[in-house]
Design a protein around this motif. Sequence first.
Motif, mmCIF file in Angstrom:
data_model
loop_
_atom_site.group_PDB
_atom_site.id
_atom_site.type_symbol
_atom_site.label_atom_id
_atom_site.label_comp_id
_atom_site.label_asym_id
_atom_site.label_seq_id
_atom_site.Cartn_x
_atom_site.Cartn_y
_atom_site.Cartn_z
ATOM 1 N N GLY A 145 13.898 12.306 -9.206
ATOM 2 C CA GLY A 145 12.615 12.021 -8.559
ATOM 3 C C GLY A 145 11.614 11.347 -9.476
ATOM 4 N N PRO A 168 17.275 8.110 -6.845
ATOM 5 C CA PRO A 168 16.299 9.182 -6.615
ATOM 6 C C PRO A 168 16.590 10.460 -7.407
ATOM 7 C CG PRO A 168 17.676 8.867 -4.670
ATOM 8 C CD PRO A 168 18.074 7.815 -5.651
ATOM 9 N N LEU A 188 1.732 -10.814 2.605
ATOM 10 C CA LEU A 188 1.636 -11.895 1.624
ATOM 11 C C LEU A 188 2.901 -12.739 1.734
ATOM 12 C CD1 LEU A 188 0.271 -13.057 -1.042
ATOM 13 C CD2 LEU A 188 1.968 -11.686 -2.234
ATOM 14 N N LYS A 245 2.276 -5.294 4.768
ATOM 15 C CA LYS A 245 2.865 -6.012 5.905
ATOM 16 C C LYS A 245 3.275 -5.067 7.027
ATOM 17 C CE LYS A 245 7.655 -6.232 4.315
ATOM 18 N NZ LYS A 245 8.754 -7.079 3.879
ATOM 19 N N ALA A 246 3.456 -3.781 6.690
ATOM 20 C CA ALA A 246 3.837 -2.822 7.737
ATOM 21 C C ALA A 246 2.705 -2.710 8.755
ATOM 22 C CB ALA A 246 4.120 -1.459 7.114
ATOM 23 N N ASN A 287 6.674 8.570 -9.278
ATOM 24 C CA ASN A 287 5.876 9.033 -10.415
ATOM 25 C C ASN A 287 5.654 7.905 -11.418
ATOM 26 O OD1 ASN A 287 5.577 12.214 -10.300
ATOM 27 N ND2 ASN A 287 7.549 11.704 -9.425
ATOM 28 N N ALA A 303 0.834 -1.219 0.000
ATOM 29 C CA ALA A 303 0.000 0.000 0.000
ATOM 30 C C ALA A 303 0.857 1.252 0.000
ATOM 31 C CB ALA A 303 -0.949 -0.026 1.193
ATOM 32 N N GLY A 304 1.916 1.246 -0.831
ATOM 33 C CA GLY A 304 2.653 2.477 -1.100
ATOM 34 C C GLY A 304 1.866 3.264 -2.147
ATOM 35 N N GLN A 307 6.274 12.189 0.773
ATOM 36 C CA GLN A 307 5.571 10.964 0.350
ATOM 37 C C GLN A 307 4.544 10.508 1.387
ATOM 38 O OE1 GLN A 307 8.015 7.933 -1.450
ATOM 39 N NE2 GLN A 307 6.624 6.307 -0.882
ATOM 40 N N GLU A 362 0.649 9.757 0.477
ATOM 41 C CA GLU A 362 -0.010 8.465 0.763
ATOM 42 C C GLU A 362 -1.247 8.685 1.639
ATOM 43 O OE1 GLU A 362 2.650 5.408 2.142
ATOM 44 O OE2 GLU A 362 4.085 5.763 0.532
ATOM 45 N N ALA A 383 2.534 -4.782 -5.644
ATOM 46 C CA ALA A 383 2.990 -3.377 -5.576
ATOM 47 C C ALA A 383 3.802 -3.282 -4.293
ATOM 48 C CB ALA A 383 1.784 -2.441 -5.557
ATOM 49 N N ASP A 384 4.635 -4.309 -4.098
ATOM 50 C CA ASP A 384 5.276 -4.509 -2.803
ATOM 51 C C ASP A 384 6.736 -4.084 -2.780
ATOM 52 O OD1 ASP A 384 5.670 -6.602 -4.574
ATOM 53 O OD2 ASP A 384 5.541 -8.191 -3.087
ATOM 54 N N ASP A 387 9.369 13.308 -2.694
ATOM 55 C CA ASP A 387 8.600 14.527 -2.413
ATOM 56 C C ASP A 387 8.301 15.315 -3.683
ATOM 57 O OD1 ASP A 387 11.147 15.330 -2.898
ATOM 58 O OD2 ASP A 387 11.226 16.819 -1.291
ATOM 59 N N GLY A 388 8.783 14.862 -4.845
ATOM 60 C CA GLY A 388 8.557 15.605 -6.089
ATOM 61 C C GLY A 388 7.478 14.940 -6.932
HETATM 62 C C1 LIG Z 1 15.688 8.819 -0.630
HETATM 63 C C2 LIG Z 1 14.654 8.597 -1.675
HETATM 64 C C3 LIG Z 1 14.160 9.693 -2.347
HETATM 65 C C4 LIG Z 1 13.209 9.500 -3.345
HETATM 66 N N1 LIG Z 1 12.750 10.592 -4.010
HETATM 67 C C5 LIG Z 1 11.827 10.410 -4.982
HETATM 68 C C6 LIG Z 1 11.226 11.539 -5.659
HETATM 69 O O1 LIG Z 1 11.513 12.701 -5.385
HETATM 70 N N2 LIG Z 1 10.302 11.278 -6.615
HETATM 71 C C7 LIG Z 1 9.920 10.008 -6.931
HETATM 72 O O2 LIG Z 1 9.055 9.845 -7.809
HETATM 73 N N3 LIG Z 1 10.440 8.936 -6.289
HETATM 74 C C8 LIG Z 1 11.373 9.103 -5.332
HETATM 75 N N4 LIG Z 1 11.840 8.023 -4.636
HETATM 76 C C9 LIG Z 1 11.343 6.679 -4.955
HETATM 77 C C10 LIG Z 1 9.992 6.393 -4.297
HETATM 78 O O3 LIG Z 1 10.061 6.563 -2.904
HETATM 79 C C11 LIG Z 1 9.549 4.989 -4.649
HETATM 80 O O4 LIG Z 1 9.679 4.831 -6.044
HETATM 81 C C12 LIG Z 1 8.096 4.733 -4.244
HETATM 82 O O5 LIG Z 1 7.946 4.680 -2.852
HETATM 83 C C13 LIG Z 1 7.623 3.415 -4.836
HETATM 84 O O6 LIG Z 1 6.292 3.206 -4.482
HETATM 85 P P1 LIG Z 1 5.704 1.735 -4.455
HETATM 86 O O7 LIG Z 1 4.301 1.902 -3.982
HETATM 87 O O8 LIG Z 1 5.948 1.072 -5.752
HETATM 88 O O9 LIG Z 1 6.566 0.943 -3.383
HETATM 89 P P2 LIG Z 1 6.800 1.260 -1.846
HETATM 90 O O10 LIG Z 1 6.577 2.683 -1.532
HETATM 91 O O11 LIG Z 1 8.120 0.655 -1.504
HETATM 92 O O12 LIG Z 1 5.647 0.439 -1.111
HETATM 93 C C14 LIG Z 1 5.653 -0.978 -1.057
HETATM 94 C C15 LIG Z 1 4.792 -1.420 0.112
HETATM 95 O O13 LIG Z 1 4.676 -2.831 0.061
HETATM 96 C C16 LIG Z 1 4.699 -3.338 1.373
HETATM 97 N N5 LIG Z 1 5.093 -4.755 1.290
HETATM 98 C C17 LIG Z 1 6.300 -5.261 0.960
HETATM 99 N N6 LIG Z 1 6.261 -6.605 0.947
HETATM 100 C C18 LIG Z 1 4.992 -6.967 1.277
HETATM 101 C C19 LIG Z 1 4.332 -8.222 1.434
HETATM 102 N N7 LIG Z 1 4.972 -9.392 1.236
HETATM 103 N N8 LIG Z 1 3.022 -8.229 1.792
HETATM 104 C C20 LIG Z 1 2.348 -7.060 1.992
HETATM 105 N N9 LIG Z 1 2.950 -5.849 1.865
HETATM 106 C C21 LIG Z 1 4.241 -5.799 1.506
HETATM 107 C C22 LIG Z 1 5.685 -2.434 2.085
HETATM 108 O O14 LIG Z 1 5.463 -2.454 3.498
HETATM 109 C C23 LIG Z 1 5.391 -1.081 1.460
HETATM 110 O O15 LIG Z 1 4.451 -0.345 2.210
HETATM 111 C C24 LIG Z 1 12.772 8.188 -3.642
HETATM 112 C C25 LIG Z 1 13.265 7.095 -2.931
HETATM 113 C C26 LIG Z 1 14.192 7.288 -1.952
HETATM 114 C C27 LIG Z 1 14.715 6.104 -1.196
#
Ligand SMILES: Cc1cc2nc3c(=O)[nH]c(=O)nc-3n(C[C@H](O)[C@H](O)[C@H](O)COP(=O)(O)OP(=O)(O)OC[C@H]3O[C@@H](n4cnc5c(N)ncnc54)[C@H](O)[C@@H]3O)c2cc1C
Length: 498
Positions: free
Chosen positions: A290, A287, A132, A34-35, A294, A11-12, A108, A112, A160-161, A45-46
Amino acid sequence: MQETEVLIAGAGPTGLVLACELARRGIGFRIIDKATEHFGGSRADGIHPRTLEVFADLGVLDELRAAGDGGIPLRKYDDGDLVWEGRPSEPAPPAPGVPHPDPWFVPQFRTEEILRKALAGYGGQVELGVELREFHQGDRHVTAVLADGTELRAHYLVGADGGGSTVRRALGIGFHGETDETTGALIADVRLSGLDRDRALAWSRGGEMVSAQPLAGTELFTVTTSRDDITATPSALQERLRWASGLDVRVHEVHWNSTWRANARLAERYRDGRVLIAGDAAHVCPPTGGQGMNTGVQDAYNLGWKIAAVLRGADPALLETYEAERRPVARGVLELSGRLLDLLREDDSEAHVRGPELNQLGLHYRGGPLSAEERGEPGPLRAGDRAPDAPCERDGAAVRLFELFGGTRWTLLDFGGSLGDPGIADLDVHAVVRGAGRPGDVVDVHGHARTGYGVGAAALFLIRPDGYLGWCGDAGDLAGLRSYLLPKLNAPAPRVTG
Ligand SMILES: Cc1cc2nc3c(=O)[nH]c(=O)nc-3n(C[C@H](O)[C@H](O)[C@H](O)COP(=O)(O)OP(=O)(O)OC[C@H]3O[C@@H](n4cnc5c(N)ncnc54)[C@H](O)[C@@H]3O)c2cc1C
């Protein structure tokens, strides 16, 4: 055995956007994470212009605007000397086709939070503390096994994990690329005093980089140091800030911290049968620029309507187009953020300059499996391109094309208005005319629609639910429209459950 139509693991931002997309189409889903508590860090943040358009369609843009800012200038020092000062990108005025030309900055965790609130408005809720563990696929279902042993049966599972994706690993999908253990950083969101909030500061000293950036919409700063071997305590961070800046900075509290490694990887496939991956589970990039969040948001926006349509009777081949469209985009994003990281490593003065290539407005699916350009003489805008906005009028009131495309349906723009009613349910049709039209016609009073779509004479533009041009045809080509669209629409099939 519990049952649902789609199980979303994670749920990111990616999982949340997918959940909103399914919820507003009336698809049954569960979204688990899982969190045990919601993510609380600044990280991405962008929010780039194309993502702002997606968020506007989801109805969360006003709240995001209220929760952030449009960016602040940066000052960079090298061994005490001011070496660069400016804005990473110069603000651009809104244009008829681009209502949101500039990035917007929101931590972020707040993005969320806002998405979760929108999801709640659609009747959905994240289940925290639900992990999962594994899953098995059959012809008609995926059976997921959760950490507490519960089994959950779904028609589709979307991983989406995140970068360490359980789903991707269980499928044995290669995640090729590299992790550079020598380039890393410690990032911390802190409460501090001694620095102004009207600019970000970065100091390079003895090869180490330290920066402090006010975190939009909060009273916090994000402090980054290229020394990732220190513990993120207030005193340790304060010591690095004072050492690098020579200023009397006090760090009072650390709200969140993380270490980061330069990581660039792309999954070799995005789908295996009834299981798909999206967001960081499918691609991780540095990153710089950013792009990560997105790109994940747009994966979800591309995938959501396709899964919904297939569950409601559309040709399942529609799901194959997800990887075909989104994987090349991720490859391009990896190259771009890698180039920016190289500039940063080289301490290049251009490293902080951000050009329009980051806004993701130019990303397109031309030549892809859903892009059919069938006009005899196509203009500059082609099937596969993002469908631009334009201010028009309807029945004497202002209306924007984006308002007409918004929501969950396909939209046909009939420039010239000669087609009439094509008799296709689930399709919104708008005649776009120059002068006074019939009631309900979209009047292109200033010519912005004709200019944006490059229309000289009449033409038909079919816009997908995610805002890209699917099919472009010549005026009156009803047969072309029907043969393209009908297999992609929800068939009037009985609702599938269990
Ligand atoms: C320092 C830093 C700066 C960044 N700056 C930018 C920026 O400016 N702009 C930008 O676009 N991106 C940026 N990013 C990247 C961005 O944070 C990630 O691309 C984004 O969080 C990805 O989203 P997501 O939902 O795909 O995955 P995540 O945000 O990683 O979410 C995945 C979720 O899945 C859950 N999960 C994992 N495994 C399981 C399981 N087995 N069962 C159930 N749940 C599970 C986790 O707990 C988590 O909540 C940055 C990243 C970092 C580290």
